[in-house]
Design an enzyme around this catalytic site. Structure first.
Site, PDB file in Angstrom:
ATOM      1  CG  HIS A 195      -1.725  -1.364   1.212  1.00  0.00           C
ATOM      2  ND1 HIS A 195      -2.798  -1.651   0.430  1.00  0.00           N
ATOM      3  CD2 HIS A 195      -1.453  -2.512   1.922  1.00  0.00           C
ATOM      4  CE1 HIS A 195      -3.186  -2.911   0.670  1.00  0.00           C
ATOM      5  NE2 HIS A 195      -2.393  -3.448   1.560  1.00  0.00           N
TER       6      HIS A 195
ATOM      7  CD  GLU B 166      -2.171  -3.738   4.873  1.00  0.00           C
ATOM      8  OE1 GLU B 166      -3.366  -3.475   4.648  1.00  0.00           O
ATOM      9  OE2 GLU B 166      -1.551  -4.670   4.320  1.00  0.00           O
TER      10      GLU B 166
ATOM     11  CG  HIS C  81       0.504  -6.801   2.128  1.00  0.00           C
ATOM     12  ND1 HIS C  81      -0.419  -5.942   1.593  1.00  0.00           N
ATOM     13  CD2 HIS C  81       1.456  -6.994   1.174  1.00  0.00           C
ATOM     14  CE1 HIS C  81      -0.059  -5.629   0.357  1.00  0.00           C
ATOM     15  NE2 HIS C  81       1.086  -6.257   0.080  1.00  0.00           N
TER      16      HIS C  81
ATOM     17  CD  GLU D 286      -1.809 -10.261   4.399  1.00  0.00           C
ATOM     18  OE1 GLU D 286      -1.772  -9.324   5.220  1.00  0.00           O
ATOM     19  OE2 GLU D 286      -2.369 -10.165   3.289  1.00  0.00           O
TER      20      GLU D 286
END
Ligand SMILES: [Zn+2]
Length: 268
Positions: free
Chosen positions: A97, A112, A166, A231
């Site tokens: 992101h 995030e 992430h 993640e």
């Protein structure tokens, strides 16, 4: 060794001071004058002893404090000058992101994109400082970079590994833990790398091990090298959001990925 000699010296001085003041002369008997030479010397010796005792105490505490294993490991790697398998490899670190795309946002407001950038920058520093790998970031600040730009960059660099960072989120708010993705069609080495990174992250952060998963995310599909997507915990979980807010947790995550990479390349 030098420290030991120092401590022994300090202990000897203390013993000599004590034996000279407390045991030999009687300060209180026989002297009416409080400011007599003997009294002043004794008081001075007392202060000196206290100071030195404090010093010894400090030395002992320092000696007994265990050095973190990670620091020892890094120092050994650096001083031994042993070339590790990661040297000269091209590693692309991808902070998920950024810019107008905040990624998932926790109930406490943690974004995030900020956590992924911080972990990516810390990992970059570690690899640059302690290995001879050639390391690149898909972004080094809060900026929007499209998925296409990320995969094109890694492919044009001829990267050996692509690590996408992430933070997970779940609508039900009750999911926790760490999982690592590779693509359905990823070669075996990508899965091996995913395994090493997952193991290292779970061990270092002590969060739930959700295992390895296959998916069709752009960055692990369109990149031509070993590509994995991590993640690192759930931002939608209150506790994990709280942990991810802390710089110490991000540093741990970066170190875990660094260590996982080294282990992968040294065994591969
Ligand atoms: Zn994400």
């Amino acid at each position: 060794m030098i420290r030991n000699i120092r401590s022994v010296t300090v202990i000897c001085i203390i013993i000599s001071l004590f034996s000279g003041s407390i045991f030999s002369e009687s300060v209180f008997a026989g002297s009416n004058d409080f400011f007599s030479r003997e009294n002043i010397i004794t008081i001075a010796k007392g202060f000196a002893s206290l100071y030195l005792l404090n010093k010894v105490n400090k030395l002992i505490t320092e000696q007994n404090e265990p050095e973190p294993v990670f620091e020892q490991q890094i120092r050994t790697e650096k001083s031994s000058g042993i070339s590790s398998g990661i040297d000269n490899k091209i590693i692309v670190i991808d902070a998920g992101h950024g810019g107008s795309d905040p990624g998932a946002i926790g109930k406490g407001g943690l974004r995030e994109k900020d956590v992924t950038l911080d972990i990516a920058l810390r990992l970059y520093q570690l690899l640059r400082a302690y290995t001879k790998a050639r390391v690149y970031l898909t972004r080094d600040k809060d900026q929007y970079v499209s998925l296409q730009e990320r995969s094109v960059m890694a492919n044009s660099l001829g990267a050996d590994a692509f690590i996408s960072i992430h933070i997970n989120a779940a609508e039900n708010g009750i999911e926790k833990g760490i999982e690592t993705y590779a693509h359905y069609n990823s070669p075996e080495e990508a899965w091996a790398l995913a395994w090493y990174l997952q193991e290292s992250l779970v061990k270092e952060l002590g969060l739930l091990d959700r295992g390895l998963k296959a998916d069709n995310f752009h960055v692990i599909r369109e990149t031509k090298m070993k590509a994995v997507l991590l993640e690192v915990g759930f931002i939608s979980d209150r506790t994990e959001e709280g942990l991810l807010k802390q710089p110490a947790t991000r540093e741990k995550a970066a170190r875990a990925i660094y260590q996982g990479l080294l282990t992968y390349y040294d065994k591969g």
